[in-house]
Design an enzyme around this catalytic site. Sequence first.
Site, short mmCIF file in Angstrom:
data_model
loop_
_atom_site.label_atom_id
_atom_site.label_comp_id
_atom_site.label_asym_id
_atom_site.label_seq_id
_atom_site.Cartn_x
_atom_site.Cartn_y
_atom_site.Cartn_z
N THR A 122 7.81 -119.86 10.97
CA THR A 122 7.72 -120.52 9.71
C THR A 122 7.28 -119.60 8.47
O THR A 122 6.48 -118.49 8.85
CB THR A 122 6.68 -121.48 9.94
OG1 THR A 122 6.39 -122.04 8.44
CG2 THR A 122 5.41 -121.28 10.23
N ASP A 123 7.79 -119.97 7.31
CA ASP A 123 7.17 -118.99 6.24
C ASP A 123 5.56 -119.26 5.65
O ASP A 123 5.03 -118.46 5.12
CB ASP A 123 8.00 -119.14 4.72
CG ASP A 123 8.06 -120.54 4.31
OD1 ASP A 123 7.41 -121.59 5.05
OD2 ASP A 123 8.81 -121.14 3.36
N GLU A 124 5.13 -120.21 6.30
CA GLU A 124 3.82 -120.52 6.17
C GLU A 124 2.82 -119.41 6.68
O GLU A 124 1.85 -119.46 6.14
CB GLU A 124 3.32 -121.96 6.89
CG GLU A 124 4.16 -123.21 6.03
CD GLU A 124 3.69 -124.32 6.48
OE1 GLU A 124 2.33 -124.55 6.61
OE2 GLU A 124 4.48 -125.30 6.46
N TYR A 149 -2.45 -124.69 11.51
CA TYR A 149 -0.88 -124.75 12.11
C TYR A 149 -0.17 -123.07 11.85
O TYR A 149 0.19 -122.67 12.61
CB TYR A 149 0.05 -125.64 11.31
CG TYR A 149 1.36 -125.49 11.19
CD1 TYR A 149 2.15 -125.52 12.62
CD2 TYR A 149 2.19 -124.98 10.31
CE1 TYR A 149 3.57 -125.59 12.56
CE2 TYR A 149 3.59 -124.74 10.37
CZ TYR A 149 4.17 -125.02 11.38
OH TYR A 149 5.41 -124.55 11.58
N LYS A 153 0.86 -120.18 14.43
CA LYS A 153 2.37 -119.72 14.18
C LYS A 153 2.39 -118.18 14.15
O LYS A 153 2.94 -117.48 14.52
CB LYS A 153 3.04 -120.34 13.36
CG LYS A 153 3.70 -121.75 13.46
CD LYS A 153 4.34 -122.18 14.75
CE LYS A 153 5.79 -121.66 14.62
NZ LYS A 153 6.61 -121.84 15.84
N1 LIG Z 1 10.36 -128.38 10.24
C1 LIG Z 1 10.40 -127.39 9.30
O1 LIG Z 1 10.46 -127.67 7.99
C2 LIG Z 1 9.92 -126.05 10.03
C3 LIG Z 1 9.95 -125.02 9.09
C4 LIG Z 1 9.68 -123.75 9.68
C5 LIG Z 1 9.47 -123.45 10.90
N2 LIG Z 1 9.64 -124.55 11.69
C6 LIG Z 1 9.43 -124.30 13.03
O2 LIG Z 1 10.63 -124.74 13.68
C7 LIG Z 1 10.38 -125.37 15.05
C8 LIG Z 1 10.63 -126.79 15.44
O3 LIG Z 1 10.01 -127.27 14.22
P1 LIG Z 1 10.54 -128.88 14.23
O4 LIG Z 1 10.28 -129.33 12.66
O5 LIG Z 1 11.89 -129.38 14.92
O6 LIG Z 1 9.28 -129.54 14.97
P2 LIG Z 1 9.07 -130.93 15.71
O7 LIG Z 1 7.73 -131.20 15.71
O8 LIG Z 1 10.10 -131.93 15.25
O9 LIG Z 1 9.48 -130.66 17.34
C9 LIG Z 1 8.77 -129.81 18.18
C10 LIG Z 1 9.10 -130.41 19.51
O10 LIG Z 1 8.53 -129.37 20.40
C11 LIG Z 1 7.73 -130.37 21.42
N3 LIG Z 1 6.55 -129.44 21.97
C12 LIG Z 1 5.50 -129.00 21.21
N4 LIG Z 1 4.55 -128.38 21.92
C13 LIG Z 1 5.15 -128.48 23.09
C14 LIG Z 1 4.75 -127.93 24.57
N5 LIG Z 1 3.60 -127.43 24.72
N6 LIG Z 1 5.47 -128.13 25.64
C15 LIG Z 1 6.73 -128.67 25.55
N7 LIG Z 1 7.27 -129.26 24.16
C16 LIG Z 1 6.59 -128.98 23.15
C17 LIG Z 1 7.59 -131.36 20.67
O11 LIG Z 1 7.36 -132.61 21.63
C18 LIG Z 1 8.72 -131.85 19.74
O12 LIG Z 1 9.88 -132.44 20.23
C19 LIG Z 1 8.69 -125.14 15.03
O13 LIG Z 1 8.40 -123.93 16.05
C20 LIG Z 1 8.11 -124.91 13.79
O14 LIG Z 1 6.96 -124.19 13.69
C21 LIG Z 1 9.94 -125.75 11.31
#
Ligand SMILES: NC(=O)c1ccc[n+]([C@@H]2O[C@H](COP(=O)([O-])OP(=O)(O)OC[C@H]3O[C@@H](n4cnc5c(N)ncnc54)[C@H](O)[C@@H]3O)[C@@H](O)[C@H]2O)c1
Length: 334
Positions: A122-124, A149, A153
């Site tokens: 993430t950009d965070e 968070y 990350k």
């Molecule tokens: N959504 C955003 O805007 C955004 C922005 C930047 C980066 N990201 C990154 O992208 C990735 C996906 O984000 P997202 O929004 O789809 O998240 P999300 O929370 O919708 O999905 C994450 C999934 O991972 C699973 N999970 C979490 N911990 C786990 C573990 N220990 N073992 C097995 N499964 C596990 C959860 O059950 C969930 O289904 C993340 O790594 C997040 O940091 C997301």
Amino acid sequence: MKILVTGGAGFIGSNFVHYLRQNYLDYQITVVDKLNQQGNIANLDSVINDISFHKFDLIEEDKLEPIFKSGIDYVVHFAAETNVDRSIEDPDNFVNSNVLATNILLRLSRDNGVKRFHHVSTDEVFGSLELESTDKFNETTPYDPRSPYSATKAGSDHLARSYFHTYGLDVTISNCSNNYGPYQVPENIVPVFALMAMQDKSLTIYGDGLSVRDYLYVLDHCRAIDLILHKGVAGETYCVGGGEEQNGVQIADKILEILGKQPSLKKFVTDRPGHDRRYAIDYSKLSRELGYQPSVTFEEGLKQTIQWYKDNETWWKPYMEKLYVPKFMQGEEN
Ligand SMILES: NC(=O)c1ccc[n+]([C@@H]2O[C@H](COP(=O)([O-])OP(=O)(O)OC[C@H]3O[C@@H](n4cnc5c(N)ncnc54)[C@H](O)[C@@H]3O)[C@@H](O)[C@H]2O)c1
């Protein structure tokens, strides 16, 4: 190719699994997901017979190891605890999933001949920009995470990078901005505002509503990951953005306008503790080196997303019955 998608039942992960199914018909896809509050097996309904799905926590190495022993070529690591407000309430859970489980995955990848490990971040991790500045995050921006968070990350990014430098594991990393689109649970601004407005309920805006984020349509993000996974350079980091900076008030206004609802539905509530003011992302390296360009404008993406929620009421209805309210704004909700 055998590809392991972690967190593939979450928001971005499930969109990516659908994307892979459509674009790489010969790939054998394995998904591991523990199905937390954001994970939903229904996200994979239409592809469930074409993939291998395993429900467990990645921290359970004894369940993960046989999957690696069966031969995995690529890992795309989405799984993480992702809700910033939940991280403020329960940081331990974030350390376990985002740092410890990532280390297990990296070690198993190193020891079992994985050809590429793509780590989604993430950009965070870069901290916060001044509202008035025109600066943007890029691949050389120093890390300055400010919530549990983003700190976890950042830890996982450093671990992934260390496996490249120390063990020669083929690792790529992407740091992306705020995603929105189908299958996003109503804990994030776009689905919360859209679903509240559709039900004529208040849109709760944190603080003054002027904090800015860059917005990236989830399918553009999937295309970016595809480029990095298949054409990216080992050991490199790529910033991914949508080129669409928006604040909370602007998002609320646009959603209310698309749905033909009154601006009076906007309601300002207590701000999140330590709320970062502005994120903006410079994705020129990804454009220059791998040909990435976002293809969906924020307006268009919002319309498509709202239409998806209108068409998928059975998907989102259960979430409305147990809507998560962060502790800092309890008593202020609708
Ligand atoms: N959504 C955003 O805007 C955004 C922005 C930047 C980066 N990201 C990154 O992208 C990735 C996906 O984000 P997202 O929004 O789809 O998240 P999300 O929370 O919708 O999905 C994450 C999934 O991972 C699973 N999970 C979490 N911990 C786990 C573990 N220990 N073992 C097995 N499964 C596990 C959860 O059950 C969930 O289904 C993340 O790594 C997040 O940091 C997301």
